[in-house]
Motif scaffolding. Structure first.
Motif, PDB file in Angstrom:
ATOM      1  N   VAL A  28       0.814  -1.216   0.000  1.00  0.00           N
ATOM      2  CA  VAL A  28       0.000   0.000   0.000  1.00  0.00           C
ATOM      3  C   VAL A  28       0.843   1.259   0.000  1.00  0.00           C
ATOM      4  O   VAL A  28       0.403   2.306  -0.478  1.00  0.00           O
ATOM      5  CB  VAL A  28      -0.944   0.001   1.217  1.00  0.00           C
ATOM      6  N   TYR A  29       2.080   1.202   0.518  1.00  0.00           N
ATOM      7  CA  TYR A  29       2.870   2.427   0.558  1.00  0.00           C
ATOM      8  C   TYR A  29       3.699   2.628  -0.712  1.00  0.00           C
ATOM      9  O   TYR A  29       4.450   3.605  -0.810  1.00  0.00           O
ATOM     10  CB  TYR A  29       3.796   2.453   1.779  1.00  0.00           C
TER      11      TYR A  29
ATOM     12  N   ALA B  52      -6.979  -4.377  12.575  1.00  0.00           N
ATOM     13  CA  ALA B  52      -6.488  -3.497  11.510  1.00  0.00           C
ATOM     14  C   ALA B  52      -6.160  -2.135  12.104  1.00  0.00           C
ATOM     15  O   ALA B  52      -6.740  -1.714  13.114  1.00  0.00           O
ATOM     16  CB  ALA B  52      -7.515  -3.348  10.386  1.00  0.00           C
ATOM     17  N   SER B  53      -5.207  -1.454  11.488  1.00  0.00           N
ATOM     18  CA  SER B  53      -4.820  -0.103  11.886  1.00  0.00           C
ATOM     19  C   SER B  53      -4.410   0.657  10.631  1.00  0.00           C
ATOM     20  O   SER B  53      -3.622   0.162   9.823  1.00  0.00           O
ATOM     21  CB  SER B  53      -3.669  -0.141  12.893  1.00  0.00           C
ATOM     22  N   GLU B  54      -4.974   1.859  10.462  1.00  0.00           N
ATOM     23  CA  GLU B  54      -4.761   2.594   9.216  1.00  0.00           C
ATOM     24  C   GLU B  54      -4.764   4.092   9.481  1.00  0.00           C
ATOM     25  O   GLU B  54      -5.555   4.602  10.283  1.00  0.00           O
ATOM     26  CB  GLU B  54      -5.859   2.248   8.211  1.00  0.00           C
ATOM     27  N   THR B  55      -3.868   4.805   8.813  1.00  0.00           N
ATOM     28  CA  THR B  55      -3.841   6.266   8.862  1.00  0.00           C
ATOM     29  C   THR B  55      -4.798   6.812   7.814  1.00  0.00           C
ATOM     30  O   THR B  55      -4.682   6.479   6.629  1.00  0.00           O
ATOM     31  CB  THR B  55      -2.426   6.793   8.611  1.00  0.00           C
TER      32      THR B  55
END
Length: 232
Positions: free
Chosen positions: A33-34, A159-162
């Motif tokens: 994703v990055y 899950a963890s997301e900015t």
């Protein structure tokens, strides 16, 4: 067809299937994703304000409070807050805001300008069920497992997301602007005038008056002089 040739054909067919499966897996692999991170936007997570760092962070604190966020830290240059959401019966979501207020080094001398660096982190939790089988001790035999079981429910992070939605941050910046201290926008800092030194007049010490003894008046000529009495 001989048995040997049939086994050979089956082996080639299996090898071809394995290659097709591997090719399919390679074709469906997703990019990290990055990978598309290009660092080309400086407005999503940062916004400038014509105010001091303390005024900007105080406005951010009030903006978060107005939306039901629990403030976990409030400093002149840092504000953090959390809020819980329940989108589904077995799903729990927490959003944490982190606002860092820094002085704008490009501001002209005498102007109040700061930058608010904002990041929102979304954590998603799910219920994890654990089944526990019951056992009972029976004399010499030892422990005997029975068909009774119990389940323990635990909330775990899945899950963890900015958050990166520009519209999401734009709404927060607009709300922060509403809570800025009145008069802070486009206000210049007036430097205090230097104190005027007090003028003091030197004091001249006064000398004591000088006493001059008076001389007796002159005696006119021809005036008899009386003899002084004899002192016994």
């Amino acid at each position: 067809m001989s048995p040997h040739s049939s086994r050979f054909s089956s082996g080639r067919l299996a090898a071809a299937l394995v290659l097709l499966v591997l090719a399919g897996c390679a074709g469906t692999s997703k990019r990290v994703v990055y990978d598309p991170e290009e660092f080309d936007s400086t407005t999503t997570h940062a916004r400038g304000y014509a105010a001091t760092e303390a005024q900007t962070c105080e406005a951010a604190r009030r903006a978060l409070l107005s939306q039901g966020y629990l403030i976990t830290a409030a400093n002149p240059d840092l504000v953090t807050g959390r809020k819980s959401f329940q989108p589904a019966s077995e799903v729990h979501v927490e959003v944490e805001f982190r606002v860092v207020c820094a002085r704008d080094q490009a501001a002209a001398k005498g102007q109040r300008k700061s930058i608010a660096f904002v990041t929102a982190l979304q954590d998603r939790y799910g219920i994890k069920k654990t089944n526990n089988a019951a056992s009972v001790g029976v004399g010499v035999i030892g422990s005997l497992s029975l068909p009774f079981s119990s389940s323990d429910d635990a909330m775990v992070k899945v899950a963890s997301e900015t958050l990166t939605d520009e519209r999401f941050y734009d709404r927060f910046y607009a709300l922060l602007d509403r809570y800025l201290v009145p008069g802070a926008v486009d206000e210049k800092v007036e430097e205090p005038a230097p104190p005027v030194p007090a003028v003091t007049t030197p004091v001249v010490p006064q000398s004591a008056p000088v006493t001059v003894p008076l001389s007796p008046p002159p005696v006119p000529a021809g005036t008899p002089v009386e003899p002084s009495p004899n002192r016994g």
